[in-house]
Structure formats: C-alpha cells, structure tokens
Design an enzyme around this catalytic site. Structure first.
Site, PDB file in Angstrom:
ATOM      1  N   GLY A 162       8.083  33.352  21.864  1.00  0.00           N
ATOM      2  CA  GLY A 162       6.840  33.834  21.266  1.00  0.00           C
ATOM      3  C   GLY A 162       5.642  32.986  21.664  1.00  0.00           C
ATOM      4  O   GLY A 162       4.511  33.478  21.720  1.00  0.00           O
ATOM      5  N   ALA A 202       8.838  31.701  18.195  1.00  0.00           N
ATOM      6  CA  ALA A 202       9.026  32.044  16.784  1.00  0.00           C
ATOM      7  C   ALA A 202       9.984  31.054  16.138  1.00  0.00           C
ATOM      8  O   ALA A 202      10.865  30.500  16.807  1.00  0.00           O
ATOM      9  CB  ALA A 202       9.583  33.458  16.688  1.00  0.00           C
ATOM     10  N   GLU A 258       4.555  34.356  24.792  1.00  0.00           N
ATOM     11  CA  GLU A 258       3.991  35.692  24.545  1.00  0.00           C
ATOM     12  C   GLU A 258       2.553  35.587  24.022  1.00  0.00           C
ATOM     13  O   GLU A 258       1.695  36.400  24.368  1.00  0.00           O
ATOM     14  CB  GLU A 258       4.886  36.473  23.572  1.00  0.00           C
ATOM     15  CG  GLU A 258       6.210  36.860  24.240  1.00  0.00           C
ATOM     16  CD  GLU A 258       7.144  37.616  23.315  1.00  0.00           C
ATOM     17  OE1 GLU A 258       7.314  38.821  23.495  1.00  0.00           O
ATOM     18  OE2 GLU A 258       7.689  36.991  22.386  1.00  0.00           O
ATOM     19  N   GLU A 285      14.545  34.100  24.634  1.00  0.00           N
ATOM     20  CA  GLU A 285      15.075  34.894  23.512  1.00  0.00           C
ATOM     21  C   GLU A 285      16.487  35.414  23.778  1.00  0.00           C
ATOM     22  O   GLU A 285      17.316  35.483  22.870  1.00  0.00           O
ATOM     23  CB  GLU A 285      14.151  36.098  23.220  1.00  0.00           C
ATOM     24  CG  GLU A 285      12.841  35.747  22.549  1.00  0.00           C
ATOM     25  CD  GLU A 285      11.726  35.382  23.525  1.00  0.00           C
ATOM     26  OE1 GLU A 285      12.039  35.019  24.674  1.00  0.00           O
ATOM     27  OE2 GLU A 285      10.561  35.447  23.126  1.00  0.00           O
TER      28      GLU A 285
HETATM   29  C1  LIG Z   1      12.006  40.248  13.391  1.00  0.00           C
HETATM   30  C2  LIG Z   1      12.327  39.472  14.603  1.00  0.00           C
HETATM   31  C3  LIG Z   1      11.310  39.712  15.639  1.00  0.00           C
HETATM   32  C4  LIG Z   1      11.606  38.939  16.858  1.00  0.00           C
HETATM   33  C5  LIG Z   1      10.423  38.869  17.736  1.00  0.00           C
HETATM   34  C6  LIG Z   1      10.750  38.124  18.928  1.00  0.00           C
HETATM   35  C7  LIG Z   1       9.568  37.398  19.452  1.00  0.00           C
HETATM   36  C8  LIG Z   1       9.770  35.956  19.673  1.00  0.00           C
HETATM   37  C9  LIG Z   1      10.951  35.360  19.573  1.00  0.00           C
HETATM   38  C10 LIG Z   1      11.058  33.923  19.796  1.00  0.00           C
HETATM   39  O1  LIG Z   1      10.138  33.224  20.116  1.00  0.00           O
HETATM   40  S1  LIG Z   1      12.588  33.283  19.539  1.00  0.00           S
HETATM   41  C11 LIG Z   1      12.422  31.587  19.929  1.00  0.00           C
HETATM   42  C12 LIG Z   1      12.407  31.371  21.377  1.00  0.00           C
HETATM   43  N1  LIG Z   1      12.385  29.962  21.668  1.00  0.00           N
HETATM   44  C13 LIG Z   1      13.448  29.259  21.934  1.00  0.00           C
HETATM   45  O2  LIG Z   1      14.546  29.757  22.010  1.00  0.00           O
HETATM   46  C14 LIG Z   1      13.229  27.786  22.161  1.00  0.00           C
HETATM   47  C15 LIG Z   1      14.243  27.009  21.411  1.00  0.00           C
HETATM   48  N2  LIG Z   1      14.023  25.587  21.535  1.00  0.00           N
HETATM   49  C16 LIG Z   1      14.396  24.866  22.602  1.00  0.00           C
HETATM   50  O3  LIG Z   1      14.841  25.349  23.610  1.00  0.00           O
HETATM   51  C17 LIG Z   1      14.274  23.383  22.486  1.00  0.00           C
HETATM   52  O4  LIG Z   1      14.268  23.061  21.140  1.00  0.00           O
HETATM   53  C18 LIG Z   1      12.992  22.804  23.136  1.00  0.00           C
HETATM   54  C19 LIG Z   1      11.748  23.484  22.638  1.00  0.00           C
HETATM   55  C20 LIG Z   1      13.090  22.946  24.671  1.00  0.00           C
HETATM   56  C21 LIG Z   1      12.888  21.296  22.791  1.00  0.00           C
HETATM   57  O5  LIG Z   1      14.069  20.643  23.163  1.00  0.00           O
HETATM   58  P1  LIG Z   1      14.352  19.147  22.686  1.00  0.00           P
HETATM   59  O6  LIG Z   1      15.688  18.775  23.239  1.00  0.00           O
HETATM   60  O7  LIG Z   1      13.199  18.318  23.018  1.00  0.00           O
HETATM   61  O8  LIG Z   1      14.389  19.195  21.121  1.00  0.00           O
HETATM   62  P2  LIG Z   1      15.393  19.954  20.159  1.00  0.00           P
HETATM   63  O9  LIG Z   1      16.284  18.951  19.550  1.00  0.00           O
HETATM   64  O10 LIG Z   1      16.027  21.095  20.843  1.00  0.00           O
HETATM   65  O11 LIG Z   1      14.419  20.551  19.072  1.00  0.00           O
HETATM   66  C22 LIG Z   1      13.758  19.709  18.128  1.00  0.00           C
HETATM   67  C23 LIG Z   1      13.860  20.351  16.774  1.00  0.00           C
HETATM   68  O12 LIG Z   1      13.109  21.561  16.800  1.00  0.00           O
HETATM   69  C24 LIG Z   1      13.922  22.642  16.374  1.00  0.00           C
HETATM   70  N3  LIG Z   1      13.486  23.847  17.094  1.00  0.00           N
HETATM   71  C25 LIG Z   1      13.289  23.985  18.402  1.00  0.00           C
HETATM   72  N4  LIG Z   1      12.839  25.208  18.686  1.00  0.00           N
HETATM   73  C26 LIG Z   1      12.747  25.858  17.519  1.00  0.00           C
HETATM   74  C27 LIG Z   1      12.332  27.170  17.159  1.00  0.00           C
HETATM   75  N5  LIG Z   1      11.892  28.061  18.060  1.00  0.00           N
HETATM   76  N6  LIG Z   1      12.395  27.506  15.863  1.00  0.00           N
HETATM   77  C28 LIG Z   1      12.807  26.621  14.919  1.00  0.00           C
HETATM   78  N7  LIG Z   1      13.202  25.357  15.195  1.00  0.00           N
HETATM   79  C29 LIG Z   1      13.166  24.995  16.486  1.00  0.00           C
HETATM   80  C30 LIG Z   1      15.327  22.227  16.736  1.00  0.00           C
HETATM   81  O13 LIG Z   1      16.266  22.934  15.975  1.00  0.00           O
HETATM   82  C31 LIG Z   1      15.294  20.745  16.429  1.00  0.00           C
HETATM   83  O14 LIG Z   1      15.421  20.585  15.036  1.00  0.00           O
HETATM   84  P3  LIG Z   1      16.818  20.160  14.380  1.00  0.00           P
HETATM   85  O15 LIG Z   1      17.741  21.325  14.546  1.00  0.00           O
HETATM   86  O16 LIG Z   1      17.287  18.969  15.137  1.00  0.00           O
HETATM   87  O17 LIG Z   1      16.482  19.915  12.962  1.00  0.00           O
END
Ligand SMILES: CCCCCCC/C=C/C(=O)SCCNC(=O)CCNC(=O)[C@H](O)C(C)(C)COP(=O)(O)OP(=O)(O)OC[C@H]1O[C@@H](n2cnc3c(N)ncnc32)[C@H](O)[C@@H]1OP(=O)(O)O
Length: 725
Positions: free
Chosen positions: A100, A60, A103, A123
């Site tokens: 997500g 997400a 998921e 998460e």
């Molecule tokens: C009402 C609420 C209901 C909730 C329902 C819950 C169901 C689902 C929830 C979720 O899915 S929460 C998200 C879970 N995912 C994560 O936590 C993953 C987070 N990301 C990472 O661990 C890393 O970014 C990566 C994917 C392993 C990639 O790492 P890398 O070092 O290659 O790049 P980064 O510099 O970390 O990321 C690049 C860029 O992308 C942005 N970003 C990464 N993931 C997300 C995300 N999930 N959402 C939004 N943005 C994301 C990250 O911030 C970077 O951007 P900048 O900050 O540099 O601009």
C-alpha cells in the site's frame, strides 16, 4: 498518524507509524485530512508525501487485516484522492515503499527515491493482491511484463532498477526530502493529466495475448496451490484488457476471493511467526533482549562433504573470513574443487560477481588440513559424518586448540548436543547449528541449545543466522530436535502405507498436491536412503547388531518396517545410485520414474509377510502422514523443546518444504480443527495400536478438552512446562 506541515508553497505530509510507517486506520485518516487541508488552502501550490524516520511506508498494517474494520479497504479511495488532486503531489521515497505504501506513491504525480530505497508490491506473499488499484496503475506506468513480474512475485527492487523501469522519475544520493520539495516547486502549474496513471493507456506489446498465455503457465507452475499469484495475474490481465474503472472492479472481486480463501490468514501467520521466533527465550530467563552476541570476525568449517561445502559457501556469501578444514589432502582437494564451483555459480548470480565474493583471496577463504590454523577463529562449524565418536573426537580437539570463548557449533541433524559438549572443557560454548541441504540455499538454521549452552552462544548463533540471511529458530535438545523428530512419524506412516497396499508415486502425489515441493519418497531419494540406514544401524534397529530372533516387522514391541533397509541392502540409495523408491535415468539423475522392479518387490514383500493389501484413499494418506507429524509437534510443545507452535511452523516452512500458504503444520492443525485431528488420530490408532506415532498426545487431548482454543492461546494451557530448552 501523518503529520501535516506547510513551509512555503509546498505542504508536507509525513506518514508516521513506527517502526515501518504501516498504513493503519489512523494513518490513513490523517493522510486524507492532510490532503483535504492542502486542497482547501489557496497558499498551498503543491504537496509532498514522505515517511518518518527514513522510511516511506511498508504498506497496509497487516495486523489490521484480521480486525473487523479492515482498514486496507480505505486505501484505494485515498490513492484516487491523491491522483485527482489539482495540485501536484510528489512522493519522496526513502527506505521502503512496499505494498500500500507503493500504491500511495503510484497515486502521486511524481516519485523521487533515494538510491538505497527498495520498492515492491509484496501483497502476493501474504496471500493478497495490491488491492488499492496498484494492479491497474503499475502496468500503465512500467508495462505489463515488468508489472506482472513485480506483482506475481512480490519481489523488492532497488531504486536503480525502479528508475530503469520508469517506476520513479528520479533517484538521489543525498537529501530526498529536499530534492522532492525542489521538484514539487518546479512542477507547480504544469498540466497534471499526463501524470495521472489511471488516465494513461497500457503500453502495448505486439504479442500481448501470447505473452499473457505463457506468463500464466509460468505463474501456475510456480504457485503449486498458492492462489494469490494466479489472482494477481488475473488482475494485471484485466489492466491489459479493460478500461481503468472496469479493471479496478475486477481487482476488487479478485481481492475478495483471496480475503476469504484462508490462505491470506495462513501466510500472514507465517509472516509474523518468522518475526516472533527472533525473540527467543531460555528457561534460565535469558532471552534475546538480555543476551548480546559476540562478534564473528573469522570462522572455520570442519568437514567439506555436501553440508560443509554449502556452509562454506554461505559464510563466504556473508563476507565472513573463513578457514575450511579437511582430514587429509585428498578430501581437501575434492572439497575445495566443489566449493569453488558452488562459489563461481553463486558469483554469477550476483552483481559484481567474483569480486564481490572475493573467494580467491586466501586471507578470506583458506583451505587447510592443519587444525592449528583454527587457533584464532571466533566460531567453528563442525560438519563431519554423523557419528558420535568422531564428533566427540573433533570437539575434544577443538576445545584444546581454539581460543577461549570461541563458539563450537555442530551441524548434527539428530545427535545429542550434551554428549558432544561433554568431550570439551567448555560445554557452555557448544551449540547445535543444524543447516539444511543445500546449506547455501535453504533458509532454515535450527539452533539447538544444550544443557550448558550459554545465552551468549545462543545470541551469537542467532546473529550468525541473520548474517547468513537465514531464519534461526532456537530449540531444545532431543533426538532429531524439532524438524527431524516430527519428520520421523511422517516418513514412517508413508512407508507403512506402502506395506498396506499403496505405491510411492501415489503417496507422493497426495502430499505434492497438498503443496509439498517433494513427497516423502522423492524427498528420501534426494536426501539419500543410506543416511537413515546408517542411523538405524547405529541405533541397533537393523544390521549386524540386531539381536537374532528379532521379528522382521517389530522393534521394542512396536511396528517397524524393514522396507527402507531392504532397499539399501540392494544398493538402492536413491538419486545418487540411480535407484531408490524410484528409478532415475542414471546415477545422480533427477527425473524420478515409477519403477516396476519396486512394485513387484513390494508385492513379494507383502506376500512374504502375509500382509493383506487394500485400496488406500487420498484422505487416509494425507491424514496419517500429516496428523502423525502434527501429533509429534504437540508432544514437542508439551516437553518444552520449542517455545511455541509458530517455531514449528517456521521450521517446517523454511526447512522441509511445507507449503507456506498453509501456514505451517501447527497452523494447519488449527484450521482443520483440533477435535477433528484428535478424532482421526484416535481412529487410526485403534486400527494400528502398535504405532505410537498415531497415539494422540496428551497436550492435543488437553487442548480439545479445553474447547479448541485459538493457536495463540495454546501455550497458556501448559501449566507447568517441563522445559528442555
Ligand atoms: C480489506 C483488505 C484490503 C487489502 C488492500 C490491499 C492493499 C495493500 C495491502 C498491503 O499493503 S499489505 C502489506 C504489504 N507490505 C508488506 O508485505 C511488507 C511487510 N514488511 C516487510 O517486508 C518487512 O517488515 C520490511 C518492511 C522490509 C522491514 O524489514 P525488517 O527486517 O527491517 O523489519 P521487520 O522485523 O520485518 O519489521 C519490523 C516490525 O514491523 C512489523 N511490520 C512490518 N511490516 C508491517 C506491516 N505492513 N504491517 C504491520 N506490521 C509490519 C513487523 O512485524 C515487525 O514487528 P514485530 O513483528 O517484530 O513486532
């Protein structure tokens, strides 16, 4: 967005939202539209879901959690929609399938992954739980123990492990998309019931109840006030004990608790802060976007004490060929032995072991006492004793011996980078790289820019941090830089609280209950009280250079506590001597026990100095320690030593054991409310007018006068930032 395309009998839905295909509202809507289109088209017999640019999805869109629509909530119904499809749906997992994203894949009937893909439900690390029914589907697929491990830790697992666990059906080395389409064609017409995870029974354990009981104890022990792991546990327990629909209801209830706890917001702040600090900027206008790092093909470490050993280990783990130098053979042999032990231990933790690290190969790790061997290195990290004269002597030597352009780094924790650089002919190549002990474990690398440090040097140090898998934070040059400068008033308050009537164990308890791994006294005992003592002697605050007639509890007109000096004079240096603020089972012991000797020593000290003791409550302990630290943070921001509050937060979370679920000290201040922080500092400062650390900083006052703006806007209130970066 998600692109829909139909080739033969298999419709392809491609998640598309660069850089990581986060599931925004638009992506979810397009995914739903694609599924409905495939369902309605009789020529489509199967569906394949993949991600754009070799990444399935990072889950997400975290930025969307703070928006009113909270798109994450739309995800669960879409996962159900995928699962209930009458046409087989195959997930083609490349790059990452996280949160997500995973998921969505769990809703699919088949999962095929590239062998380099990573999967996880992280998460928990952003204060949530896999709230799109992931806590209910994953245990049905891979069993409760493995699911609990993944969900409560948030760890990413490689495809090979996912295959072993049964999380994916197949892994491929080549084209995942083609393999997924082949699989989709193959399974057309096969019954889907057994592939729907919501219908699967939970794999039973003979001793489920006992397993869950023990697992809960473990989860609680590790969480220390961080709510999400325990709530993740409760959700998985619901999967083990209830039918799918009831488990999903429980998952939603628990998610609501997390969404309103405040911890999710703090952890998400920490997530973005860690990424924001990569975009460093210097007052000259140079920044991460314009400066290029120079390659580090070979490095050197000078000094093999505790810090040097950890730094060598870190560099070897990063596969950087290395020369390790000591001043004489005795120290060299001692250092080599200790480094080898550390590396053996690290190798045991790694797949491939010693062969992966290759530290027995002198071409990759060479121990020497010969400075001449530093001629061809690209970067040197000096990690000797914290003494200016010694450091200057070494830097003078380095600037003569090292090749032109070599980066000269000092691992000082407080000393003036410009003064060290003045001993060289190349101050533009001198930079502070402040590692934290143990240096091969702690994630923080505080990178200190001197007045002459070049943008290339900063970019190279930041690149080094990345190679070492550390978080680099660029800061300006001042005594103690950011981390230790904020720590001084915190520790000072802790000691003053003892003078006034508290005990080390009471102060530590309050800060450990707040979430710190170690309270200030346990931390000082671990670090060694002699380190600060030496520094205070160098500053003329104690020891032979203290002018006679100086009042015992005053220096330069300010309150001073000689308590730590007095302990050192008794040979109580902390864990290493078996005695410090606590007593230990032996020298080098780790179990801190309250020490009756110290209690009577404190009473005697208070009597000697006619200090009237009083009961000090937990609130005062917490506020005086934390608010003085935060107050210093505001001064640091105002002076331009750091370019934003998120820098301070990243430093504290990664270098000082600040509880991540509280978002870092500056984020914490924003949640307490700046008017309250200011009012409390004013109150304590009135009672202790001789303590500058409690005097509210002008910047804090300014922000309060401006109406307590959100943390993101703070820096815009510094009109003319006198940057020392
Ligand atoms: C009402 C609420 C209901 C909730 C329902 C819950 C169901 C689902 C929830 C979720 O899915 S929460 C998200 C879970 N995912 C994560 O936590 C993953 C987070 N990301 C990472 O661990 C890393 O970014 C990566 C994917 C392993 C990639 O790492 P890398 O070092 O290659 O790049 P980064 O510099 O970390 O990321 C690049 C860029 O992308 C942005 N970003 C990464 N993931 C997300 C995300 N999930 N959402 C939004 N943005 C994301 C990250 O911030 C970077 O951007 P900048 O900050 O540099 O601009």
């Amino acid at each position: 967005m998600a692109h829909y395309a139909r080739g033969s009998a298999v419709a392809v839905i491609r998640l598309c939202n660069p850089p990581v295909n986060a599931l925004s509202l638009a992506v979810l809507q397009a995914l739903e539209d694609g599924l409905k289109k495939a369902d309605a088209d009789p020529s489509v017999k199967a569906v394949m879901i993949c991600g754009e640019n070799g990444k399935f999805s990072a889950g997400a869109d975290i930025r969307g959690f703070s928006s009113p629509e909270r798109h994450g909530g739309a995800l669960g119904p879409i996962v159900s929609l995928i699962e209930s499809s009458e046409k087989p749906v195959v997930a083609a997992i490349e790059g990452v399938a996280l949160g997500g994203g995973l998921e969505v894949a769990l809703g699919c009937h088949y999962r095929i992954a590239h062998m380099k893909a990573q999967m996880g439900l992280p998460e928990v690390t952003i204060g949530l739980l896999p709230g799109a029914e992931g806590t209910q589907r994953l245990p049905r697929l891979i069993g409760v123990p493995a699911a609990l491990d993944m969900i409560t830790t948030g760890k990413h697992i490689p495809a090979t492990e996912a295959l072993k666990l049964g999380l994916v059906d197949e892994i491929v080395e080549e084209n995942t998309i083609e393999a997924a389409i082949r699989l989709a064609n193959k399974v057309i017409g096969q019954p889907l019931g057994p592939r729907r995870l919501s219908l699967k029974p939970i794999p039973r354990l003979p001793n489920m109840e006992a397993f869950l009981r023990e697992a809960l104890v473990r989860v609680k022990q590790q969480a220390r006030g961080w709510l999400a792991p325990e709530l993740c546990f409760q959700a998985v327990r619901a999967a083990a004990e209830r039918p799918f629909a009831a488990g999903v209801r429980r998952e939603r209830e628990l998610l609501q608790v997390l969404l309103t706890s405040g911890q999710a917001r703090a952890l998400q702040h920490a997530f973005f802060a860690e990424r924001a600090v990569r975009r460093w900027a210097a007052p000259s206008g140079a920044s991460w976007s314009s400066a290029a790092p120079q390659p580090v093909r070979k490095a050197a470490v000078v000094g093999l004490g505790t810090m040097g050993r950890g730094i060598v280990t870190s560099l070897v783990k990063a596969n950087i060929p290395l020369v390790a130098l000591e001043q004489n053979l005795e120290y060299l042999n001692k250092g080599r032995k200790a480094v080898m032990l550390l590396l053996e231990r690290e190798a045991m933790k790694m797949e491939g072991g010693a062969q992966t690290l290759d530290f027995h190969n002198p071409a990759r790790l060479h121990f020497t006492v010969d400075f001449d061997l530093l001629r061809d290195v690209d970067l040197v990290i000096e990690a000797v004793f914290e003494n200016m004269a010694l450091k200057k002597e070494i830097f003078h030597k380095l600037s003569k011996i090292c090749k032109p352009g070599a980066l000269l780094c000092t691992n000082t924790s407080a000393l003036n980078i410009d003064e060290i650089a003045s001993a060289t002919s190349c101050p533009q190549q001198v930079i502070g790289t402040h590692f934290f002990s143990p240096a091969h474990v702690m994630r923080l690398l505080e990178i200190i820019r001197g007045r002459h440090t070049s943008p290339t040097a900063i970019a190279t140090a930041m690149q080094l941090a990345k190679a070492l898998k550390k978080v680099g934070v660029v800061v300006g040059n001042c005594f103690g830089f950011v981390g230790n400068r904020m720590m001084f008033p915190y520790v000072q308050q802790a000691v003053f609280l003892l003078e006034e009537g508290s005990r080390p164990e009471a102060v530590d308890q309050v800060l450990e209950d707040f979430g710190f791994k170690l309270g200030p006294f346990r931390m000082s005992d671990l670090a060694g009280l002699d380190v600060g003592w030496r520094s205070r002697k160098d500053q003329g605050l104690t020891g032979p250079s203290l002018p006679s007639g100086t009042p015992a509890r005053q220096r330069h007109g300010q309150r001073y506590s000689p308590l730590p000096d007095l302990l050192c004079e008794q040979g109580r240096f902390g864990q290493k001597t078996g005695k410090g603020w606590y007593q230990y089972e032996q020298a080098g012991g780790r179990t801190a026990t309250p020490d009756p000797w110290l209690h009577s020593f404190l009473s005697h000290y208070r009597d000697t100095h006619h200090i009237k003791t009083r009961f000090i409550d937990q609130e005062e302990i917490l506020e005086r320690c934390l608010f003085s630290l935060i107050n210093e943070g505001f001064a640091i921001l105002a002076e331009g030593i750091a370019s934003g509050p998120e820098h301070l937060d990243v430093i504290y979370i990664n270098g000082y054991g600040w509880p991540k679920h509280r978002g870092g000290p500056m984020f914490y201040a924003s949640t307490v409310g700046l008017p309250r922080v200011l009012a409390k500092l004013q109150k304590y400062s009135e009672v202790h007018p001789d303590v500058p650390g409690l005097r509210p900083s002008a910047f804090l006052k300014k922000l309060v006068a401006a109406g307590n703006p959100p943390i993101k806007e703070w820096m815009s209130y510094l009109s003319q930032q006198s940057s020392k970066l």
